[in-house]
Design an enzyme around this catalytic site. Structure first.
Site, PDB file in Angstrom:
ATOM      1  CG  ASP A 176      -2.022  -0.954   1.066  1.00 35.34           C
ATOM      2  OD1 ASP A 176      -2.303  -1.576  -0.204  1.00 35.34           O
ATOM      3  OD2 ASP A 176      -2.605  -1.734   2.062  1.00 35.34           O
ATOM      4  CE  LYS A 228      -4.178  -5.733  -0.279  1.00 35.98           C
ATOM      5  NZ  LYS A 228      -4.583  -4.364  -0.785  1.00 35.98           N
ATOM      6  CG  ASP A 251      -7.459  -5.782  -3.268  1.00 40.29           C
ATOM      7  OD1 ASP A 251      -8.755  -6.018  -3.502  1.00 40.29           O
ATOM      8  OD2 ASP A 251      -7.229  -4.952  -2.043  1.00 40.29           O
ATOM      9  CE  LYS A 266     -11.022  -3.777  -1.588  1.00 41.72           C
ATOM     10  NZ  LYS A 266      -9.644  -3.651  -1.887  1.00 41.72           N
ATOM     11  CG  ASP A 268     -19.679  -0.540 -14.018  1.00 40.02           C
ATOM     12  OD1 ASP A 268     -20.693  -0.381 -14.511  1.00 40.02           O
ATOM     13  OD2 ASP A 268     -18.705   0.358 -14.075  1.00 40.02           O
ATOM     14  CB  ILE A 269     -23.046  -3.302 -16.111  1.00 44.58           C
ATOM     15  CG1 ILE A 269     -22.093  -2.546 -17.190  1.00 44.58           C
ATOM     16  CG2 ILE A 269     -24.312  -1.943 -15.633  1.00 44.58           C
ATOM     17  CD1 ILE A 269     -22.816  -2.129 -18.265  1.00 44.58           C
ATOM     18  CG  ASN A 311     -21.892  -7.597 -21.096  1.00 42.09           C
ATOM     19  OD1 ASN A 311     -21.583  -8.549 -21.020  1.00 42.09           O
ATOM     20  ND2 ASN A 311     -22.805  -7.311 -22.212  1.00 42.09           N
ATOM     21  CB  THR A 342     -11.645  -6.633   7.314  1.00 32.06           C
ATOM     22  OG1 THR A 342     -10.710  -5.656   6.585  1.00 32.06           O
ATOM     23  CG2 THR A 342     -11.835  -7.617   6.877  1.00 32.06           C
ATOM     24  NE  ARG A 378      -3.903  -4.116  11.986  1.00 32.03           N
ATOM     25  CZ  ARG A 378      -4.071  -4.072  10.506  1.00 32.03           C
ATOM     26  NH1 ARG A 378      -3.574  -5.293   9.825  1.00 32.03           N
ATOM     27  NH2 ARG A 378      -4.398  -3.219   9.872  1.00 32.03           N
ATOM     28  N   GLY A 394      -0.552  -5.910   5.918  1.00 35.22           N
ATOM     29  CA  GLY A 394       0.081  -4.685   5.344  1.00 35.22           C
ATOM     30  C   GLY A 394       1.007  -3.998   6.453  1.00 35.22           C
ATOM     31  NE  ARG A 395      -2.929   0.156   8.290  1.00 36.63           N
ATOM     32  CZ  ARG A 395      -4.010   0.867   8.172  1.00 36.63           C
ATOM     33  NH1 ARG A 395      -3.944   2.112   8.420  1.00 36.63           N
ATOM     34  NH2 ARG A 395      -5.066  -0.156   7.962  1.00 36.63           N
TER      35      ARG A 395
END
Length: 236
Positions: free
Chosen positions: A11, A33, A60, A62, A65-66, A68, A124, A186, A215-216
């Site tokens: 990130d 990721k 990642d 995400k 949408d529609i 197609n 999350t 964590r 991540g962190r």
């Protein structure tokens, strides 16, 4: 060989930071990721560079949408060579099935390995108060997560992203071969930050998670490699 069950979240918004962390972690970590912050900043080049380092990639982004549009977007992303792609389960059964079918069809035509396609269930960072504020007072988060997971499986997806707190329920309802990717990891003593539904690495694995996204707790550690190796030891 590195344990592929640990996925480290890159990130960042600069390639320099990516390279510094990946080089520091070295052979300890094989799976990374790439999320929106990084991809929107540096583009597909980060995927290309990670592949030159023999790393696996969870892209990642995400998509939601529609049908197609999502299917077409995934086919474009497929050509980058990521190992896992994702969509939002909230897009519905038709969106997910159209996307899964198209990805399978186009990868076969191109003669390339199809990336795994998984669905986001409930982020999350969302707690029960946030959930109730969206108008779902009569439905627990865990119930909706399982509903989304079963829908994703029926649509032909290989798995879901879900809180480690719901991993056991998903495993019970979707079987042993269904992938469960869990953020919100964590280690004991770590800051929660903006996560709500969290777990330790050991508990997540025990509850049925296949992959842990961290991540962190690694990026912000005084010694990121040691932090990663401690998490790997807990996984094992």
């Amino acid at each position: 060989m590195a344990d592929e069950r640990l996925i480290v979240a890159l990130d960042f918004h600069k390639m320099e930071d990516v390279k510094n962390l990946v080089n520091e972690l070295g052979d300890s970590v094989i799976f990374y990721k790439v999320g929106m912050e990084l991809f929107y900043s540096v583009g597909a080049g980060v995927v290309d560079w990670l592949k030159t380092q023999n790393k696996k990639i969870f892209l990642d982004l995400k998509l939601h949408d529609i049908p197609n549009t999502v299917a077409g977007g995934l086919c474009s992303l497929m050509n980058l060579g990521a190992d896992i792609l994702n969509v939002h389960a909230a897009g519905g059964f038709t969106m997910m099935k159209t996307a899964a079918d198209k990805l399978r069809e186009e990868s076969a035509k191109a003669g390339i390995v199809k990336p795994k396609l998984i669905a986001i269930t409930i982020l999350t960072s969302i707690n029960q108060n946030d959930w109730s504020g969206l108008g779902y007072d009569s439905l627990k988060i865990s119930e909706q997560v399982v509903r989304f997971a079963k829908l994703a499986k029926d649509a032909g997806l290989e798995g879901v992203v879900a809180s480690p707190q719901e991993a056991k329920l998903i495993r019970e309802n979707c079987g042993k071969d269904f992938l469960i990717v869990t953020p919100g990891i964590r280690p004991a003593g770590s800051d929660i930050n903006d996560q709500s539904r969290i777990s330790t690495p050991a508990a997540a694995i025990k509850n049925g998670a296949n992959y842990l996204v961290v991540g962190r707790p690694i990026r912000a550690a005084e010694n990121p490699k040691l932090a990663a190796e401690n998490i790997l030891a807990e996984i094992k």
